[in-house]
Structure formats: structure tokens, C-alpha cells
Design a protein around this motif. Structure first.
Motif, mmCIF file in Angstrom:
data_model
loop_
_atom_site.group_PDB
_atom_site.id
_atom_site.type_symbol
_atom_site.label_atom_id
_atom_site.label_comp_id
_atom_site.label_asym_id
_atom_site.label_seq_id
_atom_site.Cartn_x
_atom_site.Cartn_y
_atom_site.Cartn_z
ATOM 1 N N ALA A 1 10.905 -8.760 14.203
ATOM 2 C CA ALA A 1 11.171 -7.734 13.190
ATOM 3 C C ALA A 1 9.958 -6.841 13.031
ATOM 4 O O ALA A 1 8.816 -7.253 13.264
ATOM 5 C CB ALA A 1 11.529 -8.378 11.851
ATOM 6 N N ALA A 2 10.214 -5.602 12.614
ATOM 7 C CA ALA A 2 9.157 -4.645 12.310
ATOM 8 C C ALA A 2 9.710 -3.641 11.304
ATOM 9 O O ALA A 2 10.909 -3.363 11.278
ATOM 10 C CB ALA A 2 8.672 -3.938 13.566
ATOM 11 N N GLY A 3 8.833 -3.121 10.463
ATOM 12 C CA GLY A 3 9.262 -2.166 9.457
ATOM 13 C C GLY A 3 8.259 -2.086 8.328
ATOM 14 O O GLY A 3 7.122 -2.568 8.451
ATOM 15 N N SER A 4 8.658 -1.512 7.194
ATOM 16 C CA SER A 4 7.758 -1.324 6.061
ATOM 17 C C SER A 4 8.424 -1.784 4.780
ATOM 18 O O SER A 4 9.633 -1.616 4.599
ATOM 19 C CB SER A 4 7.354 0.154 5.934
ATOM 20 N N LEU A 5 7.594 -2.328 3.873
ATOM 21 C CA LEU A 5 8.064 -2.785 2.569
ATOM 22 C C LEU A 5 7.159 -2.192 1.491
ATOM 23 O O LEU A 5 5.937 -2.140 1.654
ATOM 24 C CB LEU A 5 8.043 -4.318 2.480
ATOM 25 N N GLY A 6 7.771 -1.769 0.392
ATOM 26 C CA GLY A 6 7.020 -1.237 -0.736
ATOM 27 C C GLY A 6 7.509 -1.839 -2.030
ATOM 28 O O GLY A 6 8.285 -2.801 -2.040
ATOM 29 N N LEU A 7 7.063 -1.291 -3.154
ATOM 30 C CA LEU A 7 7.422 -1.790 -4.476
ATOM 31 C C LEU A 7 8.007 -0.665 -5.314
ATOM 32 O O LEU A 7 7.560 0.485 -5.224
ATOM 33 C CB LEU A 7 6.185 -2.373 -5.181
ATOM 34 N N ASN A 8 8.991 -1.024 -6.149
ATOM 35 C CA ASN A 8 9.495 -0.038 -7.099
ATOM 36 C C ASN A 8 8.722 -0.145 -8.411
ATOM 37 O O ASN A 8 7.794 -0.958 -8.541
ATOM 38 C CB ASN A 8 11.007 -0.192 -7.312
ATOM 39 N N ALA A 9 9.098 0.638 -9.403
ATOM 40 C CA ALA A 9 8.357 0.676 -10.661
ATOM 41 C C ALA A 9 8.432 -0.630 -11.425
ATOM 42 O O ALA A 9 7.621 -0.878 -12.325
ATOM 43 C CB ALA A 9 8.878 1.818 -11.537
ATOM 44 N N GLN A 10 9.394 -1.487 -11.095
ATOM 45 C CA GLN A 10 9.530 -2.786 -11.755
ATOM 46 C C GLN A 10 8.857 -3.911 -10.974
ATOM 47 O O GLN A 10 8.982 -5.085 -11.328
ATOM 48 C CB GLN A 10 11.017 -3.133 -11.960
ATOM 49 N N GLY A 11 8.154 -3.577 -9.911
ATOM 50 C CA GLY A 11 7.456 -4.580 -9.124
ATOM 51 C C GLY A 11 8.335 -5.304 -8.138
ATOM 52 O O GLY A 11 7.929 -6.327 -7.582
ATOM 53 N N GLN A 12 9.541 -4.793 -7.870
ATOM 54 C CA GLN A 12 10.462 -5.426 -6.926
ATOM 55 C C GLN A 12 10.326 -4.791 -5.551
ATOM 56 O O GLN A 12 9.994 -3.614 -5.417
ATOM 57 C CB GLN A 12 11.902 -5.295 -7.439
ATOM 58 N N ILE A 13 10.599 -5.596 -4.534
ATOM 59 C CA ILE A 13 10.399 -5.152 -3.158
ATOM 60 C C ILE A 13 11.553 -4.278 -2.692
ATOM 61 O O ILE A 13 12.724 -4.620 -2.881
ATOM 62 C CB ILE A 13 10.236 -6.362 -2.218
ATOM 63 N N ASN A 14 11.215 -3.158 -2.085
ATOM 64 C CA ASN A 14 12.170 -2.273 -1.416
ATOM 65 C C ASN A 14 11.695 -2.045 0.010
ATOM 66 O O ASN A 14 10.492 -2.069 0.288
ATOM 67 C CB ASN A 14 12.286 -0.925 -2.128
ATOM 68 N N GLY A 15 12.633 -1.823 0.897
ATOM 69 C CA GLY A 15 12.259 -1.500 2.263
ATOM 70 C C GLY A 15 13.256 -2.034 3.255
ATOM 71 O O GLY A 15 14.309 -2.582 2.890
ATOM 72 N N GLU A 16 12.920 -1.904 4.504
ATOM 73 C CA GLU A 16 13.833 -2.316 5.572
ATOM 74 C C GLU A 16 13.048 -2.749 6.800
ATOM 75 O O GLU A 16 12.056 -2.120 7.171
ATOM 76 C CB GLU A 16 14.779 -1.171 5.935
ATOM 77 N N LEU A 17 13.508 -3.834 7.402
ATOM 78 C CA LEU A 17 12.960 -4.311 8.661
ATOM 79 C C LEU A 17 14.056 -4.262 9.708
ATOM 80 O O LEU A 17 15.190 -4.685 9.449
ATOM 81 C CB LEU A 17 12.434 -5.744 8.535
ATOM 82 N N GLN A 18 13.734 -3.757 10.876
ATOM 83 C CA GLN A 18 14.673 -3.797 11.984
ATOM 84 C C GLN A 18 14.493 -5.112 12.727
ATOM 85 O O GLN A 18 13.416 -5.407 13.219
ATOM 86 C CB GLN A 18 14.446 -2.609 12.923
ATOM 87 N N MET A 19 15.564 -5.896 12.778
ATOM 88 C CA MET A 19 15.496 -7.229 13.369
ATOM 89 C C MET A 19 16.305 -7.293 14.662
ATOM 90 O O MET A 19 17.341 -6.648 14.783
ATOM 91 C CB MET A 19 16.037 -8.287 12.399
ATOM 92 N N THR A 20 15.801 -8.091 15.580
ATOM 93 C CA THR A 20 16.558 -8.455 16.777
ATOM 94 C C THR A 20 16.584 -9.969 16.833
ATOM 95 O O THR A 20 15.534 -10.620 16.780
ATOM 96 C CB THR A 20 15.911 -7.867 18.044
#
Length: 404
Positions: free
Chosen positions: A277-296
Motif C-alpha cells: 500500500a501507498a498513499g497519504s493520511l491526514g487529520l480533520n478538525a476533530q482529530g480523526q484520520i482522513n485519507g486513502e491508500l492504494q492497496m494491491t
């Protein structure tokens, strides 16, 4: 004929005794050098104690307090060996909502070693076990290992590199009856971190590598209960500084500045299942994880039962999920059908559920694209994080708590 006294030659000078001061010069010089080196060693010890006290004071302001029941310094003449017996680490406000629930970590012994001629390299060894507890009456966690070592390069300034390695590590929950319940196991764990090339103290980018051999976790997700191996390379981008501060505060600053974790490369293997997998993850204003990983992933059909599809069928399938994997089927119809089958022929509903698992797997395969991974047939699809919820295709497979 006897020669006359006047014809005889007499030496003009009599032999003089040799000076003995060179015989004493070398020992005296060695004694002076030893005294100077001893003074330097004791000065280095005093400076190490001053810097250690300053570091502990900084960490205490960030909610991390370090204490020793007994501390000693040895290693003369070429090393500094700091031994901490009865080590205790008290953590406050290091996780979301943890301000009223401090965590205490007790260790038997920590031995930190630095060469007197290279004080910027610090190597430490930790004696097993460690006990982690929140309150006196709450169940504690016990962490044990055969080998635990760490190294830090760059002290006493901003560390340039840091590593920690564990062998044969085990984590158990200890209840009030002193019964140990396994939580996690690993044959080998490595965590390495460093400042990325070109990174500065005012705009640091941290590269990290995590390696796990024969790891398993009982309380995270059923998928992780079987032994697996992992190799993950990530970058932390968006930090403003490296000054000590509580982790929730650092995560807030990271979110406010648009920071993120970039998964550069990751590989996880469990039996014949392989996932990258590879991709990026960030945080929203409530401290929850947002983002997407491309998996094979290879062997995806074998992991579907462990994702809890059967339980989802028992609890009722959300209509939105059925619309994705079985268009035209009503959620209430599935629930009623399984119940009716179990009443008519006990056990028949279970067979249908197992077949449904295969159907959902086929649905997930339909969402992705065909690929080849390490010579095996595979599927490529996104692993999404939306407000802390983890989705594998259309299925909710986990929930990550907020980080602040």
C-alpha cells in the motif's frame, strides 16, 4: 727504562654522573595526563548530569516525567555509563482525553552508554519487564522481551537519528487476579526514525521505518490475530518544530498546518496473503484520520471471513452495502431469509452466510482492478479513511479513535 711522570698524559676531565631527570619525566607526564583526563571525565559527567536534568525538565513540561529510584554513573576512563534502577515514566495528556488518566510505566533498569570522545551517540539497554498502568485498581499491561536496545545520534542538540529494537516481545493484560491475558506478540520489532535530507529544525520532515517479524495482536482486529510480517516506510510532513510538547498538541498543530503522513511504501504478509500500500493520511478538525491508500492484495478471498462479514449478516446488512455488492437486494429480505432458514433447518443459515462471504468477496473484486503482485494474481483497490472509519471497498472494517 721507566717513563717520567711528565711524559704521561692524564685525562683533563673526570666522568660525570648522568642526569636522571628523563627517567622521571615520562611517569610525571603520564601522571599529569591522567589527572587532566580524570578532570575532563568528571567534568563530562557533571555536564551530562546538567543536560539530563534540563532534558527531564523540558519533558516534564510536556507531560512526560522520568524518575529513577537509584542512579549511578560509571565507565571511567573512556565511557559514560548511566544506570537507572527502578525507572519510572509518568505520562499525562499524551492521548486524546487522557488528561485525567495518567499512564505510569515502571521498568527494572535502564543502562545508557556514551563514549567520552563521542557524546552525541547514546546507546541504551532496557531490562525486562515493563509494567504499564493507568490507575492503581485498573488492569495493568506487562511488556516483556529478551533484548531491547535503542540508539540516538545527535544529542545533546536535536537528534538526527533514533532507533529502537525489540526481540521476543510480548504484551499481556494483567487483571486484578494477576492472570495474564495475551494481547500482542512479535519475534522482532524495529523502529527507525531520522530527519530527512535537507530538513531543518524549523521545517522538519521525519522519515521512519517500522519492521515487524511474526507479529500478532489479539485486541485490534481479528485479521491481526494470526502471525504476520510488516515493513512500512513513512514520512511525517508538516511539523513546525521538534521542541518537546504533548502529542495531542503536536497533532493539533500538524492538522492546523495541513500536515500529513505519507506512506511511501508498505508490505504486509500473512501466510500466502500479501498486501502492499501507498498513499497519504491526514487529520480533520476533530482529530480523526482522513485519507486513502492504494492497496494491491493477493489472496483477498481468504481474509474476507476474518473481516466480520458473518456478524454483519447476523446484525443486518446496511442497504448501502447491498447496493454496492448485490444491487436490487433489500437488507430486510436478507435478515428475514437467514432467520427463516435457521428455523426451518438449523445450521442452514450458517451455510448461506458462508456463501454470502464469498459473494461479498466477489463484489470487492469487482470494485478493484486486476493486478499481479510478486507473480501472483491480485486486486488493486482503495483503503479509505473517512473521519476515523476504515473502509475496505464498501465494507467498514475498523474504527480509529481521534488523536486529539
Amino acid at each position: 727504562m721507566v717513563p717520567s711522570m711528565t711524559s704521561m698524559t692524564l685525562p683533563s676531565d673526570t666522568p660525570r654522573p648522568r642526569s636522571r631527570w628523563p627517567l622521571f619525566a615520562i611517569p610525571i607526564l603520564l601522571l599529569i595526563a591522567a589527572a587532566a583526563w580524570s578532570a575532563f571525565w568528571f567534568y563530562a559527567v557533571s555536564q551530562a548530569e546538567v543536560k539530563a536534568d534540563a532534558w527531564r525538565a523540558q519533558e516534564a513540561k510536556s507531560g512526560r516525567r522520568y524518575d529513577c529510584a537509584k542512579q549511578s554513573i560509571s565507565g571511567y576512563p573512556f565511557r559514560l555509563e548511566v544506570r537507572c534502577d527502578g525507572a519510572r515514566v509518568a505520562l499525562t495528556s499524551q492521548t486524546a482525553g487522557a488528561a485525567s488518566a495518567p499512564v505510569t510505566i515502571d521498568l527494572g533498569e535502564i543502562l545508557a552508554v556514551a563514549q567520552i570522545y563521542d557524546p552525541k551517540l547514546l546507546i541504551a539497554e532496557f531490562k525486562s519487564p515493563a509494567t504499564i498502568s493507568e490507575t492503581a485498581n485498573a488492569p495493568a499491561m506487562q511488556v516483556s522481551w529478551s533484548v531491547a536496545r535503542s540508539s540516538v545520534v545527535g544529542l545533546p542538540a536535536i537528534p538526527q537519528r533514533a532507533s529502537i529494537v525489540f526481540d521476543d516481545v510480548g504484551i499481556d493484560r494483567v487483571n486484578n487476579n494477576a492472570v495474564q491475558v495475551p494481547v500482542a506478540r512479535a519475534k522482532h520489532v524495529e523502529l527507525h526514525g531520522r530527519l530527512a535530507e535537507g530538513s531543518t529544525a524549523k521545517d522538519p520532515i521525519i522519515e521512519s521505518v517500522l519492521k515487524i517479524e511474526a507479529g500478532s495482536a489479539q485486541d485490534v482486529h481479528p485479521v491481526l490475530a494470526r502471525p504476520f510480517g510488516a515493513d512500512i516506510h513513512a514520512k511525517l510532513i508538516g511539523l513546525k518544530d521538534l521542541t518537546p510538547k504533548p502529542w495531542p498538541q503536536r497533532f493539533r498543530e500538524l492538522q492546523a498546518g495541513g500536515g500529513q503522513v505519507e506512506i511511501v511504501q508498505s508490505r504486509i504478509q500473512q501466510d500466502d496473503l500479501i498486501a502492499i500500500a501507498a498513499g497519504s493520511l491526514g487529520l480533520n478538525a476533530q482529530g480523526q484520520i482522513n485519507g486513502e491508500l492504494q492497496m494491491t492484495v493477493t489472496g483477498l478471498e481468504k481474509i474476507i471471513p476474518a473481516l466480520g462479514i458473518e456478524k454483519m449478516l447476523e446484525d443486518g446488512v446496511p442497504q448501502a452495502t447491498l447496493d454496492r455488492v448485490a444491487p436490487g437486494v433489500r437488507s430486510q429480505d436478507v435478515t428475514n431469509l437467514l432467520g427463516a432458514l435457521d428455523k426451518a433447518i438449523p445450521g442452514l443459515g450458517k451455510v448461506v452466510k458462508q456463501n454470502a462471504n464469498a459473494g461479498v468477496a466477489a463484489g470487492i473484486n469487482a470494485l478493484g482492478t486486476a493486478a499481479t503482485l510478486e507473480g501472483k494474481p491480485a486486486r488493486t483497490f482503495p483503503l479509505r479513511f473517512a473521519d476515523g472509519t476504515v473502509y475496505l471497498g464498501p465494507l467498514k472494517v475498523g474504527q480509529v479513535p481521534p488523536l486529539f
